[in-house]
Design an enzyme around this catalytic site. Structure first.
Site, PDB file in Angstrom:
ATOM      1  NE  ARG A  70     -14.316  -2.898  -1.586  1.00  0.00           N
ATOM      2  CZ  ARG A  70     -13.529  -2.172  -2.367  1.00  0.00           C
ATOM      3  NH1 ARG A  70     -14.052  -1.289  -3.208  1.00  0.00           N
ATOM      4  NH2 ARG A  70     -12.217  -2.315  -2.297  1.00  0.00           N
ATOM      5  CG  PHE A  82      -6.574   5.787   4.853  1.00  0.00           C
ATOM      6  CD1 PHE A  82      -5.965   4.736   4.183  1.00  0.00           C
ATOM      7  CD2 PHE A  82      -7.047   6.858   4.110  1.00  0.00           C
ATOM      8  CE1 PHE A  82      -5.836   4.737   2.795  1.00  0.00           C
ATOM      9  CE2 PHE A  82      -6.929   6.877   2.712  1.00  0.00           C
ATOM     10  CZ  PHE A  82      -6.318   5.811   2.069  1.00  0.00           C
ATOM     11  CG  HIS A  86      -6.914  -4.599  -3.163  1.00  0.00           C
ATOM     12  ND1 HIS A  86      -6.738  -3.250  -3.009  1.00  0.00           N
ATOM     13  CD2 HIS A  86      -6.197  -4.962  -4.248  1.00  0.00           C
ATOM     14  CE1 HIS A  86      -5.927  -2.811  -3.976  1.00  0.00           C
ATOM     15  NE2 HIS A  86      -5.583  -3.842  -4.730  1.00  0.00           N
ATOM     16  CB  THR A 124     -13.613   2.566  -1.166  1.00  0.00           C
ATOM     17  OG1 THR A 124     -13.005   2.612  -2.453  1.00  0.00           O
ATOM     18  CG2 THR A 124     -12.553   2.269  -0.118  1.00  0.00           C
ATOM     19  NE  ARG A 181     -11.455   1.022  -9.369  1.00  0.00           N
ATOM     20  CZ  ARG A 181     -10.919   1.385  -8.209  1.00  0.00           C
ATOM     21  NH1 ARG A 181     -10.166   0.520  -7.545  1.00  0.00           N
ATOM     22  NH2 ARG A 181     -11.120   2.573  -7.713  1.00  0.00           N
ATOM     23  CE1 TYR A 195      -4.257  -1.366  -0.146  1.00  0.00           C
ATOM     24  CE2 TYR A 195      -3.500  -2.837   1.586  1.00  0.00           C
ATOM     25  CZ  TYR A 195      -4.433  -2.488   0.628  1.00  0.00           C
ATOM     26  OH  TYR A 195      -5.553  -3.269   0.438  1.00  0.00           O
TER      27      TYR A 195
HETATM   28  P1  CMP Z   1      -8.473  -1.023  -1.144  1.00  0.00           P
HETATM   29  O1  CMP Z   1      -9.304  -1.231  -2.363  1.00  0.00           O
HETATM   30  O2  CMP Z   1      -7.724  -2.171  -0.606  1.00  0.00           O
HETATM   31  O3  CMP Z   1      -7.443   0.186  -1.420  1.00  0.00           O
HETATM   32  C1  CMP Z   1      -6.940   1.014  -0.402  1.00  0.00           C
HETATM   33  C2  CMP Z   1      -7.578   0.741   0.917  1.00  0.00           C
HETATM   34  O4  CMP Z   1      -7.434   1.779   1.883  1.00  0.00           O
HETATM   35  C3  CMP Z   1      -9.094   0.654   0.741  1.00  0.00           C
HETATM   36  O5  CMP Z   1      -9.445  -0.496   0.039  1.00  0.00           O
HETATM   37  C4  CMP Z   1      -9.567   0.742   2.172  1.00  0.00           C
HETATM   38  O6  CMP Z   1      -9.427  -0.491   2.867  1.00  0.00           O
HETATM   39  C5  CMP Z   1      -8.554   1.746   2.739  1.00  0.00           C
HETATM   40  N1  CMP Z   1      -9.131   3.103   2.783  1.00  0.00           N
HETATM   41  C6  CMP Z   1      -9.403   3.913   1.752  1.00  0.00           C
HETATM   42  N2  CMP Z   1      -9.900   5.094   2.175  1.00  0.00           N
HETATM   43  C7  CMP Z   1      -9.925   5.022   3.526  1.00  0.00           C
HETATM   44  C8  CMP Z   1     -10.333   5.913   4.553  1.00  0.00           C
HETATM   45  N3  CMP Z   1     -10.814   7.122   4.267  1.00  0.00           N
HETATM   46  N4  CMP Z   1     -10.223   5.501   5.826  1.00  0.00           N
HETATM   47  C9  CMP Z   1      -9.728   4.274   6.121  1.00  0.00           C
HETATM   48  N5  CMP Z   1      -9.322   3.377   5.182  1.00  0.00           N
HETATM   49  C10 CMP Z   1      -9.426   3.737   3.907  1.00  0.00           C
END
Ligand code: CMP
Length: 139
Positions: free
Chosen positions: A104, A59, A117, A93, A87, A51
């Site tokens: 989700r 975050f 993810h 998300t 997606r 990441y």
């Molecule tokens: P993912 O698709 O794995 O890509 C990045 C990850 O960061 C996302 O899913 C979430 O799990 C996390 N994420 C993204 N935005 C936030 C946020 N505002 N607060 C906490 N976690 C976040």
């Protein structure tokens, strides 16, 4: 031209709650073919590297803690226009904003603990797939 593979992880929240089976069934129902799959656990260092693109985000630390907190399932999935289709298929998300019936919405509980993810572009689908799988682990 859009690529035909995407990378996904079933995250620690979904694995801990016993959702591997239902989520794999969803992948299948959505027309995705599994090309590689691995049950594993990320170290903190590996989660930071995976990441790294989010390093400056507020975050980031919480995300790394969470993603290294338990086992995950990493998969390469194949379908036409895989990144964009997947997606849309998994939902926003934030599970609260994901459509009814999406992975989700069904299995995520917060913006961080959102069950799965999905790669955000073809280039990252390749980078993320290479992070987990060698050429001999893809079929
Ligand atoms: P993912 O698709 O794995 O890509 C990045 C990850 O960061 C996302 O899913 C979430 O799990 C996390 N994420 C993204 N935005 C936030 C946020 N505002 N607060 C906490 N976690 C976040």
């Amino acid at each position: 031209m859009a690529g035909n593979i995407t990378f996904t992880m079933i995250k620690p929240d979904a694995v801990a709650q016993g959702y591997i089976g239902p989520i794999l069934t969803k992948f299948n129902e959505g027309g995705y073919t599994v090309r590689a799959m691995k049950y594993t656990r990320l170290s903190r260092k590996q989660a930071e590297a995976f990441y790294a693109i989010h390093k400056e985000r507020p975050f980031f630390e919480g995300l790394v803690d969470f993603m290294s907190s338990g086992p995950i399932v990493a998969c390469i999935l194949e379908k036409e226009n895989a990144v964009e289709n997947f997606r849309e298929f998994i939902g926003a998300t934030d599970p609260a904003k994901a459509p009814e019936g999406s992975i989700r919405k069904l299995y995520g509980s917060s913006i961080q603990q959102n069950a799965v993810h999905g790669s955000d572009c073809d280039e990252n689908a390749v980078i993320e797939s290479n992070f987990f799988f060698s050429q001999f682990e893809r079929f």
